[in-house]
Design a protein around this motif. Sequence first.
Motif, PDB file in Angstrom:
ATOM      1  N   GLU A  46       0.937  -1.261  -0.102  1.00 29.73           N
ATOM      2  CA  GLU A  46       0.004  -0.023   0.068  1.00 29.73           C
ATOM      3  C   GLU A  46       0.852   1.225  -0.133  1.00 29.73           C
ATOM      4  OE1 GLU A  46      -2.098   2.885  -0.195  1.00 29.73           O
ATOM      5  OE2 GLU A  46      -3.631   0.919   0.529  1.00 29.73           O
ATOM      6  N   ILE A  51      -2.464   4.180   5.816  1.00 33.46           N
ATOM      7  CA  ILE A  51      -3.469   3.216   5.451  1.00 33.46           C
ATOM      8  C   ILE A  51      -2.463   1.823   5.860  1.00 33.46           C
ATOM      9  CG2 ILE A  51      -4.565   2.012   4.016  1.00 33.46           C
ATOM     10  CD1 ILE A  51      -5.503   4.561   2.555  1.00 33.46           C
ATOM     11  N   ASP A  91      -2.764  -2.940  -2.409  1.00 36.99           N
ATOM     12  CA  ASP A  91      -3.488  -1.878  -3.124  1.00 36.99           C
ATOM     13  C   ASP A  91      -3.609  -1.770  -4.743  1.00 36.99           C
ATOM     14  OD1 ASP A  91      -5.263   0.474  -3.337  1.00 36.99           O
ATOM     15  OD2 ASP A  91      -3.567   1.847  -3.302  1.00 36.99           O
ATOM     16  N   LEU A 117      -7.136  -4.035  -2.403  1.00 29.67           N
ATOM     17  CA  LEU A 117      -7.764  -3.207  -1.868  1.00 29.67           C
ATOM     18  C   LEU A 117      -7.944  -2.072  -2.996  1.00 29.67           C
ATOM     19  CD1 LEU A 117      -5.367  -2.560   1.235  1.00 29.67           C
ATOM     20  CD2 LEU A 117      -7.356  -3.779   1.137  1.00 29.67           C
ATOM     21  N   ALA A 119     -10.500   1.518  -4.190  1.00 25.13           N
ATOM     22  CA  ALA A 119     -11.570   2.531  -3.714  1.00 25.13           C
ATOM     23  C   ALA A 119     -12.686   2.581  -4.865  1.00 25.13           C
ATOM     24  CB  ALA A 119     -10.923   4.100  -3.723  1.00 25.13           C
ATOM     25  N   LYS A 140     -12.187   0.482  -0.105  1.00 27.74           N
ATOM     26  CA  LYS A 140     -12.031   1.284   0.883  1.00 27.74           C
ATOM     27  C   LYS A 140     -13.240   2.440   1.091  1.00 27.74           C
ATOM     28  CE  LYS A 140      -7.241   1.653  -0.307  1.00 27.74           C
ATOM     29  NZ  LYS A 140      -6.037   2.542  -0.938  1.00 27.74           N
ATOM     30  N   PRO A 141     -13.554   3.095   2.094  1.00 28.82           N
ATOM     31  CA  PRO A 141     -12.814   2.662   3.523  1.00 28.82           C
ATOM     32  C   PRO A 141     -13.110   1.429   3.795  1.00 28.82           C
ATOM     33  CG  PRO A 141     -14.604   4.366   3.710  1.00 28.82           C
ATOM     34  CD  PRO A 141     -14.602   4.166   2.436  1.00 28.82           C
TER      35      PRO A 141
END
Length: 229
Positions: A46, A51, A91, A117, A119, A140-141
């Motif tokens: 990440e 984070i 991520d 991960l 968004a 996320k979140p």
Amino acid sequence: MKLKAESDAAKGAAPAQLEPTEAPGEQPGQPDGAGPAEGLRIVLAEDEALIRMDLAEMLTEAGHEIVGQAADGEQAVALVKEHQPDLVVMDIKMPGMDGLTAAEQIGKEGLAPVVMLTAFSDKNLVERARDAGVMSYVVKPFNASDVLPAIDIARARWAERNALALEVADLGERLETRKRVDRAKGMLMTQLKLTEAEAFRWIQKAAMDRRLSMREVADAVISGMATKK
């Protein structure tokens, strides 16, 4: 586990249909990685340090060990090769090599299951992640109640992938088998109210009991349940 068309099984032939009538009882032994996630060795990737720190703390509190942390995909791949972890949490967007590219490399080499991960939660992204070999993803979140179940799902799917790899040597045939098994799993999950892992073990046990391939069982389940509609 009750199945129709027992005469076909006795003959060793592939049944035309398999219609599940009850949830599985005794299960075959779980493949490595299919049980509850406890004390896993994890690599985190990440690029946002805060984070990454929060995620490391969250996973450590859940009993896991963080064996490596990376800020980009290239470093993540190197750490995975070095530490051979049980799982990678990565991520999707990082500088240099992005998460999807790194996940694809990790998956192709069979190094470890990846939890992505992101968004974003659009369908195209999910399909790209799946094609790259990502086993599950978290939007996320997030908090522990999002991440920990995703880890269990990733490990169960990784165990399924390994089981299929042992049964089907050809990559193209393996991908087609996986598609059919996934479809049959969905039907079993709906009809028998099973979890994804339980549905896979249902197919695996039926294949073992009837001396069939998992693809044959999946095809028979799909045929049987489609006819029932």
